[in-house]
Design an enzyme around this catalytic site. Structure first.
Site, PDB file in Angstrom:
ATOM      1  N   MET A  76      23.892   9.281   2.976  1.00 22.84           N
ATOM      2  CA  MET A  76      23.698  10.572   3.633  1.00 22.84           C
ATOM      3  C   MET A  76      24.002  10.476   5.130  1.00 22.84           C
ATOM      4  O   MET A  76      24.561  11.399   5.734  1.00 22.84           O
ATOM      5  CB  MET A  76      22.267  11.071   3.398  1.00 22.84           C
ATOM      6  CG  MET A  76      22.011  12.464   3.890  1.00 22.84           C
ATOM      7  SD  MET A  76      23.189  13.643   3.196  1.00 22.84           S
ATOM      8  CE  MET A  76      22.226  14.342   1.857  1.00 22.84           C
ATOM      9  N   PHE A 101     -11.606  -7.334  14.147  1.00 21.07           N
ATOM     10  CA  PHE A 101     -10.511  -7.719  13.264  1.00 21.07           C
ATOM     11  C   PHE A 101     -10.225  -6.593  12.261  1.00 21.07           C
ATOM     12  O   PHE A 101     -11.122  -6.096  11.603  1.00 21.07           O
ATOM     13  CB  PHE A 101     -10.891  -9.015  12.525  1.00 21.07           C
ATOM     14  CG  PHE A 101      -9.828  -9.476  11.579  1.00 21.07           C
ATOM     15  CD1 PHE A 101      -8.572  -9.854  12.045  1.00 21.07           C
ATOM     16  CD2 PHE A 101     -10.069  -9.515  10.206  1.00 21.07           C
ATOM     17  CE1 PHE A 101      -7.582 -10.274  11.160  1.00 21.07           C
ATOM     18  CE2 PHE A 101      -9.085  -9.929   9.326  1.00 21.07           C
ATOM     19  CZ  PHE A 101      -7.835 -10.304   9.799  1.00 21.07           C
ATOM     20  N   GLU A 117       0.824  -1.221   0.000  1.00 19.73           N
ATOM     21  CA  GLU A 117       0.000   0.000   0.000  1.00 19.73           C
ATOM     22  C   GLU A 117       0.856   1.267   0.000  1.00 19.73           C
ATOM     23  O   GLU A 117       0.467   2.287  -0.557  1.00 19.73           O
ATOM     24  CB  GLU A 117      -0.951   0.010   1.192  1.00 19.73           C
ATOM     25  CG  GLU A 117      -2.102  -0.991   1.105  1.00 19.73           C
ATOM     26  CD  GLU A 117      -1.723  -2.359   1.655  1.00 19.73           C
ATOM     27  OE1 GLU A 117      -0.530  -2.597   1.942  1.00 19.73           O
ATOM     28  OE2 GLU A 117      -2.642  -3.206   1.787  1.00 19.73           O
TER      29      GLU A 117
HETATM   30  C1  LIG Z   1      11.923   5.918   5.604  1.00 18.74           C
HETATM   31  C2  LIG Z   1      13.198   6.576   6.011  1.00 18.74           C
HETATM   32  N1  LIG Z   1      14.011   5.991   6.924  1.00 18.74           N
HETATM   33  C3  LIG Z   1      15.168   6.586   7.279  1.00 18.74           C
HETATM   34  C4  LIG Z   1      15.549   7.782   6.753  1.00 18.74           C
HETATM   35  C5  LIG Z   1      16.842   8.456   7.171  1.00 18.74           C
HETATM   36  N2  LIG Z   1      17.762   8.570   6.036  1.00 18.74           N
HETATM   37  C6  LIG Z   1      17.890   9.700   5.313  1.00 18.74           C
HETATM   38  S1  LIG Z   1      18.936   9.540   4.032  1.00 18.74           S
HETATM   39  C7  LIG Z   1      19.298   7.962   4.439  1.00 18.74           C
HETATM   40  C8  LIG Z   1      20.255   7.164   3.610  1.00 18.74           C
HETATM   41  C9  LIG Z   1      19.684   6.783   2.306  1.00 18.74           C
HETATM   42  O1  LIG Z   1      20.479   5.822   1.684  1.00 18.74           O
HETATM   43  P1  LIG Z   1      20.376   5.553   0.145  1.00 18.74           P
HETATM   44  O2  LIG Z   1      18.969   5.439  -0.273  1.00 18.74           O
HETATM   45  O3  LIG Z   1      21.264   4.418  -0.202  1.00 18.74           O
HETATM   46  O4  LIG Z   1      20.917   6.916  -0.472  1.00 18.74           O
HETATM   47  P2  LIG Z   1      22.393   7.543  -0.446  1.00 18.74           P
HETATM   48  O5  LIG Z   1      22.416   8.576   0.631  1.00 18.74           O
HETATM   49  O6  LIG Z   1      23.347   6.432  -0.191  1.00 18.74           O
HETATM   50  O7  LIG Z   1      22.535   8.152  -1.793  1.00 18.74           O
HETATM   51  C10 LIG Z   1      18.590   7.576   5.590  1.00 18.74           C
HETATM   52  C11 LIG Z   1      18.708   6.263   6.248  1.00 18.74           C
HETATM   53  C12 LIG Z   1      14.649   8.368   5.822  1.00 18.74           C
HETATM   54  N3  LIG Z   1      14.893   9.550   5.268  1.00 18.74           N
HETATM   55  N4  LIG Z   1      13.519   7.747   5.458  1.00 18.74           N
END
Ligand SMILES: Cc1ncc(C[n+]2csc(CCOP(=O)(O)OP(=O)(O)O)c2C)c(N)n1
Ligand SMILES: [Mg+2]
Length: 621
Positions: free
Chosen positions: A527, A131, A69
């Site tokens: 990030m 439920f 969803e």
């Molecule tokens: C649902 C969710 N969980 C956790 C985060 C925290 N968060 C922000 S950026 C990030 C890393 C994202 O990793 P990736 O998708 O591999 O992108 P990259 O930064 O490596 O390009 C996280 C864990 C978030 N923004 N959204």
């Protein structure tokens, strides 16, 4: 000449409501969707919503079955962001509904028109912990623009009409319609209203000429004006008016990420986007340029920023302002927004105006043309040109990359073949001639997708900005591709984000939705890694996504995963292979995954750390 007396015209007769044949409540809901012109719905069935699906089998509306969803909600949002028309998603009660919550929150944060229809347990069961019962109306109250729990079948046509009206007018947003199963099964003759009135709801407020004239006066006095524009320009369909006005008054334009594309980023007046990872020159133009004092290293202002900030359709988000008191500290602030609750919320405005932005810009443009602004601001334009030359967006292969684990694990001896994520996006920009619709996940790749692809039309960049929801990219691309089948739609994603809704590859394959995913696979939550490097001495706290027991292997293996979904997928590791691989992805008429392996050591620059000001911006790569 004698004055002709005008007699008050008769108030026009109200259009009559239309009465339909007797049908089930579920069928009335679907009939309402048809009357609103809905052509696609993202719906996942269950006990409390299968009545709707039965009705949908008899409708012309395309029903798309997402595989989760959340994917359905994001897809509906992608549809809405790409078109401006409300996206529609549907789920059953309880877990189906709760799975929609992130999508609703996302639509709320980014002001996206979304209609969310949920099945609810029968009225007699409400409050009994039956439920799959959850109080979805209550649970979503803080993240909706409005919501309905249907308690009388005869209310459905009015509620549905209101739901679309509320979602799509003024500041758009999500509207939930929760329908108990017994009402779905009940029968009635629907009475479809032709118009609605909502007391106290004024979605089309227009600024007065007196207010707008004050802005012209401020522009005439200003030496360093900047337009700071956002998602409001896009939802207000005011891009053409913005361009005309900015050109007529020769005012430089910076947008938020939500506003990307509302002013062409290739335009000489564009400063691209501002904020935490925005361009240095946009941030300087707003708040002034700072450099460390040679003696003590304390940042000193070396050039003034805007003396007039025209904040149109923006909300002074913290990712834009940093330390809000320091944001455009020396400028007069004019804030126009359609939502009065945004005025003075984050940053006090010297001249706040509640107005439809398209109307305001149209009038401002006419006023500027009538009373031509004499000043051409040569010194300001020269300063901005210098800033652009001094700090363009740029990247290079750093020592850190060359000596990194990434090189040891994957590229031994082939350092010159490393693909930097920025490079891949730039190449995509070139190969798509800047014409693709781009969606993103959340993380470093999202920021680079903003920086290294240039957006030239509204609704071109679809990204989860306010909520920052990982997993958004691919389902949103599906929604956008359903809405714009003739456009190239590409999700620039992170390996972490893509995995969060990877099941939507099934939706893409089965529904033949040719949305592409370009994964910038750094095997990390990049990030968060960047913040670990900056603020926690590089100590890794669960930010590695690969297999620690076999770091040389890329994990998970998207090629095998995609194969299971019957979606073509390719992996690229070396620069020499990138261009041809991107071209193969673009040429495909199927959904497609391109897994591009990139180093995790890159940091997104510029970077203004949270709650800091432009004085602390790191911008040199
Ligand atoms: C649902 C969710 N969980 C956790 C985060 C925290 N968060 C922000 S950026 C990030 C890393 C994202 O990793 P990736 O998708 O591999 O992108 P990259 O930064 O490596 O390009 C996280 C864990 C978030 N923004 N959204
Ligand atoms: Mg990653």
């Amino acid at each position: 000449m004698s004055k002709i007396l005008e007699f008050p015209k008769k108030t026009p007769a109200r259009k009559r409501a239309e009465v339909g044949p007797a049908m089930k409540g579920s069928e009335i809901v679907i009939a309402c969707l048809e009357r609103e012109g809905v052509d696609a719905i993202f719906a996942y069935p269950g006990g409390a919503s299968m009545e709707f699906h039965q009705a949908l089998t008899k409708s012309k509306i395309r029903t798309i079955l997402p595989r989760h969803e959340q994917g359905g909600a994001f897809a509906a949002e992608g549809y809405a962001r790409a078109t401006g028309r409300a996206g529609v998603c549907m789920a059953t009660s309880g877990p189906g509904a709760t799975n929609l919550v992130t999508g609703i929150a996302d639509a709320y944060m980014d002001s996206i028109p979304l209609i969310v229809i949920t099945g609810q347990v029968p009225q007699a069961m409400i409050g009994k912990g039956g439920f799959q019962e959850t109080d979805f109306f209550g649970m979503t109250l803080p993240i909706v623009k409005h919501s309905y729990l249907v308690t009388d079948i005869n209310d459905i046509p009015r509620m549905m009409k209101e739901a679309f009206y509320i979602a799509q007018t003024g500041r758009p947003g999500p509207v939930v319609v929760d329908v108990p199963k017994n009402i779905q099964q009940q029968r009635a003759q629907p009475v479809f209203p032709s118009e609605i009135t909502l007391r106290g709801y004024q979605p089309d407020k227009k600024a007065s000429d007196i207010e707008l004239n004050e802005i012209i006066g401020l522009i005439e006095k200003s030496e360093r004006p900047v337009l700071y524009v956002g998602g409001g320009i896009i939802s207000g369909e005011a891009s053409a008016e913005l361009i005309k006005f900015a050109e007529a008054a020769q005012i430089p334009v910076t947008s938020t990420i939500m506003g990307c594309g509302c002013f062409p980023e290739t335009h000489p007046l564009s400063l691209r986007w501002l904020g935490m990872h925005g361009t240095a020159y946009a941030n300087w133009a707003v708040s002034g340029e700072f450099a460390p004092n040679p003696g003590d290293g304390i940042p000193q202002k070396i050039a003034q920023g805007a003396d007039l900030l025209l904040a149109f359709g923006v909300r002074f988000d913290d990712r834009v302002t940093g330390k809000v008191e320091k944001f455009c500290e020396t400028g007069t602030i004019v804030h126009i927004d359609i939502d009065p609750s945004e005025i003075n919320k984050n940053k006090p405005a010297n001249l706040p105006i509640v107005s439809d932005i398209k109307y305001a810009l149209e009038r401002l443009d006419a006023m500027v043309k009538q009373r031509a602004i004499q000043k051409k601001l040569p010194a300001w334009h020269k300063q901005i040109a210098e800033w652009k030359a001094k700090a363009p967006l740029s990247y290079r292969v750093t020592e850190e990359v060359v000596t990194s684990q990434h090189m040891k694990d994957h590229l031994t001896g082939k350092e010159s073949e490393v693909i930097l994520p920025q490079m891949a996006i730039e190449m995509l920009y070139e190969l798509t001639k800047g014409e693709a619709i781009i969606t993103t996940g959340v993380g470093q790749h999202q920021m680079w997708a903003g920086q290294y692809y240039k957006y030239t039309f509204p609704r071109q960049l679809l990204t989860s900005a306010g909520l920052g929801a990982m997993g958004y990219g691919y389902p949103a691309a599906l929604g956008a591709k359903v809405a714009c089948p003739d456009k190239q739609v590409i999700d620039i994603d992170g390996d972490g984000s893509f995995l969060m809704n990877v099941q939507e590859l099934a939706t893409a394959h089965i529904e033949k939705i040719a949305a592409k995913a370009l994964i910038l696979n750094n095997q990390h939550l990049g990030m968060v890694v960047q913040w670990e490097d900056k603020f926690y001495e590089g100590n890794r706290g669960n930010t590695y996504l690969g297999d620690p027991e076999n770091m040389r292997q890329i994990y998970p293996d998207y090629i095998t995963i995609a194969k299971g979904f019957n979606v073509p997928c390719e992996r690229v590791m070396f620069k020499k292979d990138l261009r041809a691989a991107l071209q193969r992805m673009l040429d495909s008429d199927q959904p497609y995954v391109l897994d591009v392996i990139v180093p995790y050591t890159e940091h997104v620059l510029p970077f203004i750390p949270a709650n800091k000001s432009v004085a602390e911006m790191i911008w040199k790569p």
